[in-house]
Structure formats: C-alpha cells, structure tokens
Design an enzyme around this catalytic site. Structure first.
Site, PDB file in Angstrom:
ATOM      1  N   SER A 277       0.912  -0.765  -0.229  1.00 20.22           N
ATOM      2  CA  SER A 277      -0.225   0.214   0.296  1.00 20.22           C
ATOM      3  C   SER A 277       0.233   1.098   0.007  1.00 20.22           C
ATOM      4  O   SER A 277       2.391   0.830   0.782  1.00 20.22           O
ATOM      5  CB  SER A 277      -0.896  -0.100   1.769  1.00 20.22           C
ATOM      6  OG  SER A 277      -1.295   1.313   1.140  1.00 20.22           O
TER       7      SER A 277
ATOM      8  N   TYR B 128      -1.941  -0.661   9.392  1.00 18.82           N
ATOM      9  CA  TYR B 128      -1.808  -2.272   8.753  1.00 18.82           C
ATOM     10  C   TYR B 128      -1.266  -1.388   8.198  1.00 18.82           C
ATOM     11  O   TYR B 128      -0.446  -2.371   6.934  1.00 18.82           O
ATOM     12  CB  TYR B 128      -3.737  -1.538   7.333  1.00 18.82           C
ATOM     13  CG  TYR B 128      -3.821  -1.541   6.085  1.00 18.82           C
ATOM     14  CD1 TYR B 128      -4.558  -2.377   5.446  1.00 18.82           C
ATOM     15  CD2 TYR B 128      -3.316  -0.079   5.531  1.00 18.82           C
ATOM     16  CE1 TYR B 128      -4.062  -2.626   4.469  1.00 18.82           C
ATOM     17  CE2 TYR B 128      -3.142  -0.440   4.175  1.00 18.82           C
ATOM     18  CZ  TYR B 128      -4.081  -1.023   3.539  1.00 18.82           C
ATOM     19  OH  TYR B 128      -4.647  -1.542   2.174  1.00 18.82           O
TER      20      TYR B 128
END
Ligand code: NAP
Length: 247
Positions: A142, A155
């Site tokens: 990400s 995350y």
C-alpha cells in the site's frame, strides 16, 4: 499450461486481476473467504471470456488451514489442468480498518497482522514446494507505507513489513529462479475499509498528480504484467501504482 493462485480473488483488485491474468492465457485459482457467490461470478466471467478458473475457500488469517489448502491446490492443478506446479502466487487478500493509533485494540492489531503479514508469510512458505522454476510472487502492499495516513497505522506497518518480506523472498528463492515483487496501490475504488464517499474521493483525487483515484483495473494490469515474461528481470521491487499520489 501456466496456473497461478491469487488470494482474495472474489472482489476488488483481486477479482479484476484474476480476469486480466486469465485473459493472458493463464489458469487461475482464485480464493474467497466470506463471499463464495462473488467468487463464482468471477469464475463465470472468466469462463465466458474463454479462460479457465477455479475458486477455492481460504481464510488467510488461519495458518492451520494452509496445509489442507495446499492439498486442494494440488488436486485442482491435477484435475483441471493436468499439471503439478504453479507459475505464480499473488498475496492480495486483505481488509482495511480506520482507527487512530491511540485507540487501536490488541484484537484489531492482531487481526490485521494475521491477514497482512503472517498469512502471506506462511501461505508462501506452504505453497513454495509447488512453485515452478521461474515462478513469480506478487505481494499487495500500500502507498500508506510511503505516506503516513492517519488512522491506518497497524495496516501500514504490516504492509511495510510485507515489502521487506518481499525482498527476503526474492533473496532466498532467487536460486530457484523465483522472483518476488510488491505492488503498492494508492487509493483504489473498491469496498476496502467501507469504500470511498464523494468527499473522500475528491480529496484523494486532488492529492494525485493524474487527478483521480485508481480503478481496480489500473492495479490488475500491473499484477498481470509482473506474472508475465515481460517482467522477468524485475525482482525485489516495490512498484507504487498510484497515479502520482502525494508527490
Ligand atoms: N483499495 C485500495 O485503495 C487499496 C489500496 C492499497 C492497498 N490495497 C490492498 O489491495 C488488496 C486488495 O484490496 P481490495 O481493495 O481489492 O479489497 P476488497 O475489494 O475489500 O476485497 C478484499 C478481498 O480480500 C478477501 N479477504 C478479506 N479478508 C480475507 C481473509 N481473512 N482471508 C481470505 N480472504 C480475505 C475478500 O474475500 P471475501 O470477500 O470472499 O471475504 C476479497 O476478495 C488488499 O491487500 C489491500 O490491502 C488496496
């Protein structure tokens, strides 16, 4: 026949990638967790377009189930394609969670850890004996590993760990000709973390050089490329696929 496994192939980026990979003539084993009906629709679309795909259940947070999953993959490879090896593995399954660092619970932290780092680690280890010489591993990370985005600390930290793990995979599997790369999307229009509302989308588009958020296809094409011979000299890299997000 070359066949790959992609986790989280029932929706979003994984579903789009499964279709792009099948369009390039590869067989696809796509996994689902909570949405078997969505996975069945992806298989149907692939087969209507002339490809071949099989959907298998897999919870990537459940390492104890991976050995049985490997057996299912072996049987599927034999029965559907009459082959014994995989030419690629895409660790794509994931979910998002917005919660400021100050209030993240241990259970939330552990849940994200299992899906975004521990799962890809042990799934890759479990499927390693099935990976052919010259196979390609693609790990979905990400752009939040580069740009700190308030509310996604665990995350992003585990995705950052997955980027490091990608380089170790490349190092330790390179002797067998196996490549490993990470694809790091910016904001993509999927249902991750509850999806995008108009205001959030406008803000993200304004922060992106190309002036829009990404579509699943934007990332899917890059995943398909990294599984193909076109990228056979790309190894141990993280490719951000984000249209120029906060540059
Ligand atoms: N969308 C973005 O903006 C964005 C940005 C950066 C990175 N990413 C990453 O890209 C990957 C795909 O995200 P997406 O946006 O396509 O998400 P999505 O549309 O929400 O789809 C998530 C997929 O992961 C599967 N999944 C979720 N939890 C799972 C579990 N415990 N075990 C197995 N499968 C599980 C889901 O399967 P079921 O539906 O069958 O449960 C679904 O197929 C993720 O790793 C995500 O972190 C996304």
């Amino acid at each position: 026949m070359s066949v790959i496994v992609i986790t989280g192939g029932s929706r979003g980026i994984g579903a789009s990638a499964a279709e792009h990979i099948a369009q390039r003539g590869l067989g696809v084993i796509l996994t689902y967790n909570a949405h078997p009906e969505a996975a069945a629709k992806v298989v149907e679309r692939i087969e209507k377009a002339g490809g071949k795909a099989v959907a298998l259940k897999l919870d990537v947070s459940d390492v104890g189930s991976f050995e049985a999953f490997r057996q299912s993959v072996v049987e599927t490879l034999h029965e559907t394609w009459a082959v014994t090896t995989l030419s690629g593995l895409v660790n794509n399954a994931g979910y998002g969670l917005f919660n400021p660092l100050a209030t993240v619970s241990e259970a939330q932290f552990d849940g994200l850890f299992k899906v975004h780092l521990k799962g890809p680690f042990f799934l890759t280890q479990t499927l390693l004996p099935l990976l052919a010489e010259n196979a390609s591993i693609v790990n979905l990370t990400s752009a939040t590993t580069r740009v700190a985005t308030a509310g996604v600390a665990p995350y992003a930290a585990f995705k950052g760990g997955l980027e490091v793990l990608t380089r170790y995979m490349a190092k330790e599997f390179g002797g067998r000709g196996i490549r490993a790369n990470a694809v790091s999307p910016g904001a993509i229009r999927t249902e991750l973390g509850g999806g995008l509302n108009d205001e959030f989308e406008a803000m993200l588009a304004a922060q992106t050089a190309l002036g829009r958020v990404g579509e699943p296809d934007d990332v899917a094409r890059v995943i398909a490329m990294l599984l193909s011979q076109d990228s056979e000299w790309i190894n141990a890299q993280t490719l951000e696929v984000a249209g120029g997000y906060i540059i």
